[in-house]
Design a protein around this motif. Structure first.
Motif, mmCIF file in Angstrom:
data_model
loop_
_atom_site.group_PDB
_atom_site.id
_atom_site.type_symbol
_atom_site.label_atom_id
_atom_site.label_comp_id
_atom_site.label_asym_id
_atom_site.label_seq_id
_atom_site.Cartn_x
_atom_site.Cartn_y
_atom_site.Cartn_z
ATOM 1 N N LEU A 114 0.834 -1.196 0.000
ATOM 2 C CA LEU A 114 0.000 0.000 0.000
ATOM 3 C C LEU A 114 0.870 1.248 0.000
ATOM 4 O O LEU A 114 2.029 1.220 0.435
ATOM 5 N N ASP A 115 0.301 2.357 -0.462
ATOM 6 C CA ASP A 115 1.005 3.631 -0.380
ATOM 7 C C ASP A 115 1.028 4.107 1.069
ATOM 8 O O ASP A 115 0.052 3.936 1.808
ATOM 9 N N GLU A 116 2.139 4.720 1.461
ATOM 10 C CA GLU A 116 2.253 5.215 2.829
ATOM 11 C C GLU A 116 1.460 6.508 2.968
ATOM 12 O O GLU A 116 1.680 7.476 2.238
ATOM 13 N N GLU A 117 0.526 6.505 3.907
ATOM 14 C CA GLU A 117 -0.357 7.649 4.147
ATOM 15 C C GLU A 117 -0.586 7.788 5.646
ATOM 16 O O GLU A 117 -0.362 6.836 6.400
ATOM 17 N N GLU A 159 -2.112 7.338 9.015
ATOM 18 C CA GLU A 159 -2.938 6.199 9.388
ATOM 19 C C GLU A 159 -4.369 6.575 9.757
ATOM 20 O O GLU A 159 -5.302 5.834 9.455
ATOM 21 N N GLU A 173 -6.200 8.891 8.529
ATOM 22 C CA GLU A 173 -6.982 9.207 7.340
ATOM 23 C C GLU A 173 -7.307 7.956 6.531
ATOM 24 O O GLU A 173 -8.304 7.916 5.816
ATOM 25 N N SER A 174 -6.485 6.940 6.626
ATOM 26 C CA SER A 174 -6.576 5.798 5.719
ATOM 27 C C SER A 174 -7.091 4.525 6.363
ATOM 28 O O SER A 174 -7.320 3.526 5.665
ATOM 29 N N HIS A 222 -10.097 2.530 4.941
ATOM 30 C CA HIS A 222 -9.779 1.817 3.698
ATOM 31 C C HIS A 222 -8.966 0.570 3.999
ATOM 32 O O HIS A 222 -9.213 -0.499 3.424
ATOM 33 N N TRP A 223 -8.004 0.679 4.884
ATOM 34 C CA TRP A 223 -7.168 -0.480 5.227
ATOM 35 C C TRP A 223 -8.002 -1.587 5.875
ATOM 36 O O TRP A 223 -7.775 -2.768 5.624
ATOM 37 N N ASN A 236 -4.550 9.586 -3.667
ATOM 38 C CA ASN A 236 -4.949 8.698 -2.577
ATOM 39 C C ASN A 236 -5.948 9.332 -1.623
ATOM 40 O O ASN A 236 -6.727 8.628 -0.973
ATOM 41 N N ASN A 237 -5.921 10.656 -1.503
ATOM 42 C CA ASN A 237 -6.804 11.265 -0.493
ATOM 43 C C ASN A 237 -7.875 12.175 -1.086
ATOM 44 O O ASN A 237 -8.655 12.765 -0.340
ATOM 45 N N ARG A 297 -11.485 11.535 0.050
ATOM 46 C CA ARG A 297 -11.714 11.915 1.453
ATOM 47 C C ARG A 297 -11.784 13.436 1.601
ATOM 48 O O ARG A 297 -12.616 13.957 2.352
#
Length: 767
Positions: A287-290, A292, A294-295, A298-299, A543-544, A547
């Motif tokens: 996965l892309d690093e984002e 945590e 915020e993501s 999805h995870w 990725n964001n 959101r």
């Protein structure tokens, strides 16, 4: 030869440490030194099993389960050499993309080859990042095992031993249990090639957390180079998911140990895709690093999907999966079951367990209908598409997560309707799991008939029309069963960013397309190929962006000023910053394929909806109550109690908990014929009757024979059924039981009734 002798000495030294790990049998003995990386490659060394023939093929896999594409891992292997026991080279020639032919193989002792990682290779070949390999010296090693280790033709069933010399402080995140582990070396054993390729390993400095869920120890391991994600945070959020999954699957997770292995890409070039790959005792995530927080939602969604693969296809699957051919593409017809029902489970469970709202669950299904009907061939036979998912129908593969999940939703709803809300897809998969399990398989062509036999004959027509056939599913019919309206199209007013097409560029930033731009977009002044930088000073990327838009419109009011910063090429073709601004206004929008709860469902629709979404107390749990199963008296009384009562539902969870997974039931008819069926079929056949009629059965006598851990209980009964006229009968239940793991299980129940010339003997009427 000098280099080889050095390598040979290393092999010998490494395996001296393992002489007591794996008995001296005909096994593969692999060793890899992770402290030595040469030109972004690792050297892999194998002490081979004994080869009894003069010529043999050695392979790395072409395709592996769960990927539905040809990965061709052999393309990443270089300079493969074969040697006899004295170190003398043996003839080797390439055999296709993934194989090598070794001659004089009856003298073969060892192989040595180099392997490069798939993530940053220049080789023109696509391997999904979550199924690939990564070699970052001193930082991280992602070892999806089919990209590292091979097998000999005809020898996939032999055991494998893997030895790793590791950098100081490194930890192996895996579902495998090490047989040896210390500061410098780890050793793992695998039962066969299937087990090997089902076992990813990630090496890095440890960031781990553990979660105990019922009977299961769950590991969460994270590699996040910029420390934007942590194992502790992810584990705390996965805990609720796993507790919900435990109850959803009957009160017990089907594994004792499971590992979630997360690699977050924060330093390397952006991957072509991100995602996850399921395994029996682990799942690996690329996965892309984002950030945590915020993501994490999805995870969790992705984790739910991968975790539920432990049911399908890792437990329930066809011959094509259980006897997987790693070097020929031969897929099963039933991706609706493997991927579709798994995706459906991941969403339905979250609504069922209260992790997501029922409305959010419906929205996820709406999006799947929209995508499936807008971008996929809705008239293509789903079984035909599944067989050709790796080649002929590769462009339709994405539909397994869309229409595949919708097929499963409709099957669930029809089963609930047919059973008066007593039996759905969860119960069906539970029964399929008992019938087939990890060590058995079904035949591809027989599955639909098997499902009809286990559940209801009517379900066969659904599969014939909408899965084997190409008829689009009439969603309005099936969702109405749970009091859900299906609206193909509707117009509404809502906020808009401008009616833009938002697409990622090569750097993962958001590129703007204006083909369908609306009036608000024109007021802001977007231009084709603008690159969006921020919305109201919040930075955005691919990725964001979703959101950010959701956060903006969740508290926006008409008239608020929206400010969007974009990069735009000027007359000199140089990028410059532009600030676009306008008051927010609602615009007309269209929604397609909307699912919405009916305000006034019928009693039947509400009953099915409640079973579908767990809006009642009768959950599907199979953990036994100790008082029911700790004694012969307790389990006999529970058997009568659980089926007796006024008209209405029975506690079928309690009923199931009394039986061994291999149990059967049977009755003797008036003609003297014996009818055999499973406990699941008993439920399916009798639940509708109990919903409509009071039924009371009680014990009137008992004779017990017991020895050690086996017992037979002859228990005489009489029952009353509220029919017209009322029915009153007597008979004997012959109950065979075993004691296992400290509790009693019913292995079988057979019964016969009193009739003319056949009365219950007095010996069985004594209490």
């Amino acid at each position: 030869m000098k280099n080889f002798l050095t390598n040979k000495c290393f092999i010998t030294a490494a395996f001296l440490l393992m002489t007591n790990v794996l008995p001296a049998q005909n096994n593969y003995k692999y060793s890899v030194d992770l402290t030595k990386v040469d030109n972004d490659q690792l050297t892999v060394k194998l002490v081979t099993p004994v080869i009894g023939q003069n010529e043999i093929h050695f392979y790395l896999p072409k395709i592996v389960p769960g990927t539905y594409m040809n990965s061709n891992y052999g393309k990443y292997v270089h300079d493969l050499q074969a040697f006899d026991k004295s170190g003398k080279p043996l003839p080797v020639s390439k055999y296709g993309d993934n194989g090598w032919t070794i001659r004089n193989a009856n003298k073969l002792y060892s192989l040595v080859y180099k392997v490069e990682d798939t993530w940053d290779s220049d080789i023109k070949n696509r391997v999904y990042s979550m199924c690939g390999t990564n070699i970052e010296a001193g930082k991280n090693f992602v070892l999806n095992t089919p990209g590292v280790f091979g097998y000999f033709e005809g020898m996939k069933k032999n055991k494998f031993q893997l030895s790793f010399l590791k950098p100081t402080g490194f930890y192996a995140a895996t579902g495998l249990k090490p047989v040896t582990s210390n500061a410098s070396i780890d050793v793992f054993n695998c039962d066969n090639a299937d087990h090997l390729y089902d076992s990813p390993i990630m090496y890095s400095l440890p960031d781990t957390a553990s979660v105990k869920v019922g009977n299961s120890d769950v590991l969460v391991a994270v590699y996040s180079p910029r420390k934007m994600a942590t194992a502790k945070f992810i584990a705390s959020n996965l805990r609720r998911l796993l507790l919900g999954a435990k109850d959803y699957l009957g009160g017990k997770l089907p594994v004792d140990k499971y590992a979630f292995i997360f690699y977050f890409n924060g330093e390397q070039k952006k991957m072509e895709e991100s995602g996850a790959w399921e395994h029996a005792y682990s799942s690996f995530y690329s996965l892309d690093e984002e950030p945590e927080k915020e993501s994490i939602a999805h995870w969790v969604d992705i984790s739910a999907h991968e975790f539920f693969h432990i049911v399908t296809p890792l437990t329930i699957s066809s011959r094509e999966v259980k006897e997987f051919n790693f070097n020929e593409t031969n897929l099963s017809k039933h991706l609706w079951l493997y991927e579709g029902s798994t995706e459906y489970y991941s969403q339905n469970m979250q609504a069922w367990a209260g992790i997501k709202t029922p409305e959010a669950f419906l929205e996820s299904l709406s999006q799947k209908i929209n995508y499936s009907r807008s971008y996929m061939n809705d008239s293509l036979s789903f079984t035909k598409m599944s067989k050709g998912a790796a080649d002929k129908y590769a462009d339709q593969y994405g539909n397994v997560y869309m229409k595949g999940a919708l097929i499963s939703a409709c099957v669930d709803l029809q089963l609930l309707k047919l059973s008066n809300a007593q039996y759905g897809l969860r119960q069906l998969k539970h029964d399929l799991g008992i019938k087939y399990g990890k060590d058995r398989y079904f035949e591809d062509d027989s599955l639909f008939n098997e499902i009809a036999a286990l559940s209801y004959p009517e379900i066969r027509a659904f599969f014939n029309d909408y899965v084997e056939g190409g008829t689009p599913i009439p969603y309005e019919k099936y969702f109405a069963m749970a009091g859900v309206s299906y609206v193909p199209k509707e117009t509404y007013k809502d906020f808009s960013l401008g009616g833009l097409q938002l697409k990622p560029n090569d750097e993962g930033n958001v590129k703007i397309g204006i083909k369908d731009m609306n009036d608000f977009g024109r007021k802001l002044g977007y231009q084709e190929s603008d690159e969006m930088i921020s919305i109201n000073d919040s930075m955005v990327n691919n990725n964001n962006i979703d959101r950010r838009i959701k956060e903006l419109f969740s508290h926006a009011m008409e008239g608020d000023i929206l400010t969007v910063k974009v990069k735009r090429k000027n007359a000199a073709a140089e990028l410059e910053m532009k600030i676009l601004s306008a008051p927010i206004a609602k615009v007309d929008k269209q929604r397609l394929h909307v699912l919405r709860f009916m305000e006034n469902p019928t009693a039947e629709q509400l009953r099915i909806r409640n079973a579908w979404l767990n809006n009642h107390t009768a959950t599907f749990k199979t953990e036994a109550v100790a008082a029911d199963v700790n004694s012969l008296d307790g389990i006999t009384k529970a058997l009568y109690d659980v089926i007796s009562g006024p008209a209405g539902p029975r506690d079928w969870n309690r009923f199931r908990s009394l039986f061994h997974p291999e149990a059967y039931m049977g009755a003797v008819t008036e003609k003297g014929e014996f009818r055999k069926f499973s406990p699941a079929q008993y439920i399916q056949g009798n639940a509708p009757f109990f919903m409509q009629h009071a039924f009371y059965e009680k014990e009137i006598g008992r004779k017990v024979n017991e020895f050690g851990n086996i017992a037979q209980v002859f228990t005489a009964y009489e029952y009353e059924a509220a029919l017209t006229p009322p029915e009153h009968k007597k008979g004997i239940n012959s109950v065979e039981l075993i004691k296992e793991n400290g509790r009693w299980y019913i292995m079988s129940i057979s019964w016969d009734e009193e009739r003319t010339g056949q009365q219950i003997p007095a010996i069985y009427l004594k209490q």
